[in-house]
Enzyme design. Structure first.
Site, PDB file in Angstrom:
ATOM      1  N   SER A  23       0.834  -1.204   0.000  1.00 44.02           N
ATOM      2  CA  SER A  23       0.000   0.000   0.000  1.00 44.02           C
ATOM      3  C   SER A  23       0.866   1.251   0.000  1.00 44.02           C
ATOM      4  O   SER A  23       1.691   1.431  -0.894  1.00 44.02           O
ATOM      5  CB  SER A  23      -0.960  -0.053   1.196  1.00 44.02           C
ATOM      6  OG  SER A  23      -1.992   0.895   1.050  1.00 44.02           O
ATOM      7  N   ASP A  68      -5.852  -3.561  -2.317  1.00 42.98           N
ATOM      8  CA  ASP A  68      -4.832  -3.284  -1.307  1.00 42.98           C
ATOM      9  C   ASP A  68      -4.265  -4.570  -0.697  1.00 42.98           C
ATOM     10  O   ASP A  68      -5.004  -5.429  -0.212  1.00 42.98           O
ATOM     11  CB  ASP A  68      -5.465  -2.434  -0.198  1.00 42.98           C
ATOM     12  CG  ASP A  68      -4.444  -1.781   0.701  1.00 42.98           C
ATOM     13  OD1 ASP A  68      -3.475  -2.452   1.088  1.00 42.98           O
ATOM     14  OD2 ASP A  68      -4.615  -0.592   1.026  1.00 42.98           O
TER      15      ASP A  68
END
Length: 731
Positions: free
Chosen positions: A69, A215
């Protein structure tokens, strides 16, 4: 020594010295292989930059890097040659609130999309076809975010491949279909960043190699295992910036519950990674209390806290340091020495099936033979995205037979080309009570190669309406067009005298119109055409003092509509102007409307002004085509349509204080405002005793929100008229 001759003593001393020679010439102990792990954490990930600054000061090299991320963004930029200080500057100057709003500013939307913004709630767009109703899988598609990634790693010098970077780099994503952990080790660097940061529900998943990626924090937010596998790391530097769990009393709604469930999954996989760390590894957990995952405007503070956490562990980090010359050689290998593209030899637009390449090309200012202007290109691609046809519009630079090719890579919306849109409003005021309406529009786009569109709209509630519109561009650039409209509308019209509602009419209109027009870039639209129709008023309750006879609506009309305001309902800057003209030969009158408005901002203050005139340039305006005043910020002390007549002059001054801003991913703000208005009608059909100049003072709280305009306000005039308002939705 006893028993030893002088010769023997000399030989023993020489032998002892020889024994030390290998030690004097021995090579330094080999440096352990070091793996760097950067976790996800949204805006808290800026703390990674501070850690890298300390490692750079101490001369600590690494052998491989893994990130998830926001950690993937920082890791990718660092390994691609972006120094920590440059990263700090780029994160600090980025407009993150704007970055999480895909569309360009309202002023840079084309005229047709401005019309959609006026009529429908932007978040309600859904694809409509054989597979039913399909909507986007995220609030944000990531248009501006991806272009930011391009800028920070200098994609204008060519796309970087993960497999060809100076250090082994891994980015972690999650396959949303299978739940599998996906490790990205090759392919586009910026695409891998985008995939690893696709927070479910907020950012649209990225389709890559047959997978739909989101993610990576869901499955591996602190990927320690990856650096062991990638480079056999003997020492791990793990930096954890993940958000803590909410307290039970803080979980108060669906959104916070969803966020807590994701956080629980993240914390569980982080705990598993932490369990694999040994005493020889270095674990850095900056104190980021008070900084949330969405506080991107606090990136400098987060970086400072990351730096402080790394400085606290400087002795442990220093054990991994190398001599300055050795570190400088390692750092030089990381630097990005690629020159920017000095010229563009060709421009290609690839990947379009429905949309014409000319429709996108009209936005590009880049010219063949000129150096690439990245800032201008990013602006043009965002404007192209604003046309509403694309899931994203990106670019890449290629070298083909010694030619520099700028390839534009738009991705058409998979949920298009037919769309369903919704609008609603709830309006309550003291003078007229409450009204409501719901609106639905079905839009078909790209019916032919020039971009023809059809729109069917239905509205129910206090207003009943139906319309069908066909729009046909006449050439590929879509500057010139013809438009045909068929409309039916029935609405309530109240008649007031001395602040009392004395009658209520139902006014129906049927019209057919054909227009020829020109789109004036992002400024607006001009058109001229012919209209035919009929108006049918009838009194529903009260005094039938106004005309109830059928009236023709035939005539010629022309409009010029220019809009460069930055927001639709509560602008902070810009200007808008409108001219409308209608001439009825059958009824021997002509109507002219002129309206202009401007807004300026000074910090958290916004000043605005508006001036308008409506009247007859031939004959006298009939009562049901007269100028009207009344309603919020249109002489607020009076009810909507309370003042009706000819030769209407109106002016407004207002001042607003911004008292709150919407959270990340949403554009708009909340304001407290005050307005002073003044108006006069030369001929009055209602409120006939109110001659001369009238005034109104208004105080209100309102703003632009995902459900349209929202406001509450009160208005009062010196002649005693007063009103109070509550409004939610689209006009």
């Amino acid at each position: 020594m006893p028993g030893m001759t002088t010769t023997s003593l000399r030989l023993a001393t020489f032998a002892t010295l020889l024994a030390f020679v290998p030690a004097l010439h021995a090579e330094p102990a080999p440096r352990p292989r070091v793996g760097l792990v950067l976790s996800g954490g949204g805006a808290r990930g800026a703390a990674h930059v501070g850690v890298l600054e300390v490692m750079d000061r101490l001369h600590v090299p690494v052998d491989c890097v893994a990130g998830t991320s926001m950690g993937a963004l920082v890791a990718g930029a660092w390994v691609a040659g972006v120094p920590p200080q440059t990263m700090r500057e780029e994160l600090g100057k980025a407009n993150w609130h704007d970055m999480f709003v895909d569309n360009p500013a309202y002023a840079e939307l084309n005229y047709r999309n401005k019309q959609l913004e006026r009529r429908y709630l932007s978040g309600t767009e859904a694809g409509f076809g054989l597979d039913g109703i399909v909507s986007a899988q995220g609030v944000v598609t990531g248009q501006k975010i991806k272009l930011f990634f391009n800028t920070i790693v200098r994609a204008q010098a060519g796309e970087r491949d993960l497999a060809k970077l100076p250090l082994p780099l891994s980015m972690i994503a999650t396959d949303i279909g299978s739940g599998e952990r996906v490790v990205l080790r090759s392919g586009s660097l910026t695409q891998a960043m985008r995939a690893s940061m696709a927070v479910p529900g907020l950012l649209l998943p990225l389709d890559l190699d047959g997978r739909r990626l989101v993610d990576g924090g869901i499955v591996d937010n602190l990927p320690v295992r990856e650096v062991h596998e990638r480079c056999g790391a003997e020492v791990v530097i793990a930096v954890n910036v993940g958000s803590p769990l909410l307290r039970a009393e803080e979980v108060t709604g669906v959104l916070s519950l969803t966020a807590q469930m994701v956080a629980i999954l993240t914390e569980q996989n982080v705990a598993q990674s932490l369990a694999t760390l040994t005493d020889g590894d270095i674990y850095i957990k900056p104190d980021l209390s008070g900084i949330s995952a969405g506080d991107f405007d606090r990136s400098a503070e987060a970086a400072d806290r990351g730096r402080a956490a790394a400085e606290a562990l400087a002795p442990a980090l220093a054990r991994l340091a190398v001599p300055e010359a050795q570190y400088a050689a390692w750092r030089r290998r990381m630097e990005d020495h690629r020159p920017d593209i000095d010229r563009v030899d060709d421009i290609e637009i690839a990947g379009l099936n429905r949309v014409s390449a000319d429709a996108l090309r009209r936005h590009l200012q880049q010219r063949v033979g000129e150096a690439l202007n990245t800032e201008e290109l990013n602006r043009d691609l965002v404007r192209a995205y604003g046309d509403g046809y694309y899931q994203g519009v990106d670019y890449t630079l290629l070298t083909v037979r010694d030619k520099r090719v700028l390839r534009i890579t738009p991705i058409e919306k998979p949920w298009g080309p037919d769309y369903l849109r919704l609008g609603l409003n709830f309006d309550s005021n003291v003078s007229q009570g409450s009204t409501y309406s719901m609106r639905a529009g079905y839009q078909k786009t790209w019916l032919n190669t020039l971009g023809a569109e059809a729109m069917l709209e239905l509205e129910i509630g206090n207003v009943s309406a139906a319309s069908l519109q066909f729009y046909q561009p006449l050439e590929p650039s879509q500057t010139w067009f013809v438009q045909a409209d068929a409309n039916y509308r029935r609405e309530r019209a109240d008649v007031f005298e001395n602040d009392h509602r004395i009658a209520e009419y139902l006014v129906s209109r049927d019209t057919l119109a054909l227009r020829l027009g020109a789109n004036l870039g992002f400024y607006g639209q001009a058109s001229v055409g012919r209209r035919r129709g009929e108006l049918r008023p009838r009194v529903d309750t009260g005094d039938a003092s106004l005309s109830s006879s059928r009236q023709p609506l035939d005539g010629w009309e022309a409009t010029l509509d220019l809009d460069q305001l930055d927001q639709l309902h509560f602008p902070s800057s810009g200007w808008a102007a409108r001219l409308g003209w209608f001439s009825s030969t059958a009824r021997n009158y002509a109507r002219l409307d002129a309206d202009a408005r401007m807004a300026w901002s000074y910090g958290d203050w916004v000043l605005g002004t508006r001036a308008s005139w409506t009247g007859s340039t031939r004959g006298t305006l009939p009562v049901w085509d007269a100028a009207t005043l009344g309603g919020f910020l249109n002489m607020s002390a009076y009810a909507s349509g309370q003042l009706r007549g000819d030769d209407m002059r109106y002016g407004q001054l207002r001042a607003e204080r911004i008292v709150g801003r919407l959270p990340l991913g949403l554009r708009g703000d909340m304001r407290f405002g005050m307005a002073w208005e003044r108006a006069r009608l030369g001929l009055l059909y209602t409120e006939t005793q109110r001659s001369g100049w009238l005034d109104s003072a208004t105080a209100y709280l309102g703003g632009e929100t995902p459900i349209g305009a929202v406001y509450v306000g009160v208005g009062r005039s010196r002649d005693g008229a007063s009103n109070a308002y509550l409004f939610i939705g689209t006009p």
